[in-house]
Design a protein around this motif. Sequence first.
Motif, short mmCIF file in Angstrom:
data_model
loop_
_atom_site.label_atom_id
_atom_site.label_comp_id
_atom_site.label_asym_id
_atom_site.label_seq_id
_atom_site.Cartn_x
_atom_site.Cartn_y
_atom_site.Cartn_z
N GLY A 177 0.80 -1.20 0.00
CA GLY A 177 0.00 0.00 0.00
C GLY A 177 0.84 1.25 0.00
N ASP A 178 0.19 2.36 0.36
CA ASP A 178 0.85 3.66 0.41
C ASP A 178 1.24 4.00 1.84
OD1 ASP A 178 0.59 4.05 -2.32
OD2 ASP A 178 -1.31 5.12 -2.13
N TYR A 179 2.35 4.68 1.95
CA TYR A 179 2.93 5.10 3.22
C TYR A 179 3.06 6.62 3.14
CZ TYR A 179 7.11 5.82 6.23
OH TYR A 179 8.04 6.28 7.15
N LEU A 180 2.22 7.33 3.90
CA LEU A 180 2.16 8.79 3.83
C LEU A 180 2.81 9.40 5.07
CD1 LEU A 180 -0.42 7.53 2.34
CD2 LEU A 180 -1.39 9.79 2.59
N ARG A 181 3.54 10.49 4.85
CA ARG A 181 4.11 11.24 5.97
C ARG A 181 3.78 12.72 5.80
NH1 ARG A 181 9.93 9.11 4.97
NH2 ARG A 181 8.87 8.53 3.07
N ASP A 182 3.62 13.40 6.90
CA ASP A 182 3.41 14.85 6.81
C ASP A 182 4.74 15.59 6.68
OD1 ASP A 182 4.35 14.59 9.44
OD2 ASP A 182 2.68 15.69 10.34
N ARG A 183 5.83 14.86 6.89
CA ARG A 183 7.18 15.42 6.74
C ARG A 183 8.12 14.29 6.38
NH1 ARG A 183 10.70 18.46 11.36
NH2 ARG A 183 12.35 19.15 9.96
#
Length: 184
Positions: free
Chosen positions: A103-109
């Motif tokens: 899947g996708d791995y999202l970070r705010d930074r």
Amino acid sequence: MKPLEQFHHFFNCCIGAWSTERTYHHLTRGEVERSRTEFTIRTLTPDLKHKVLADNHYPNHSVDGFLGFHLAFETVSETGEEVAQELNMLFVPQQENSRGLEGDYLRDRAYEEDRPIVATFRFDPGSLQLSMTTIYTHVVAVDSITLLNPRLRLRQILTYQRPPAGQPLHDLILVGFGVEQKLT
């Protein structure tokens, strides 16, 4: 256990305070660097999960099944260089099959660049290994965490020069290894 159940188990074991000793091999400079990192991982609230989605302009979803975490760390290298960072991350499963979960791995930074970023992940429930691949502007980072037991993880960091679009990863510029031990 199904891959998604193993994925939840993996992250339940990761919540808490950790200490890691790492060795980085800078292949283009011919240098070896050692560092020590103290870090904490805690679960994200639904509001912060939505914020990570919004920061990345990711389609709005119900975040109930998504694993989200806040990571705070402080690193001191053997040369005395200090780095501290906090970020929020969210794992959005896209596909579950006999080989595991992707899947996708999202970070705010992001680590390499100070901006929100969407990367990919793959989780192998048999080896309890999480691999995350992030394509940055100039490099591609492939970071793997293997949970050996609830209090011990192995870390591998491979950083490649970013190849032209459609080309495979080839020019390795950094290799890192770490042993991560849970404190609490």
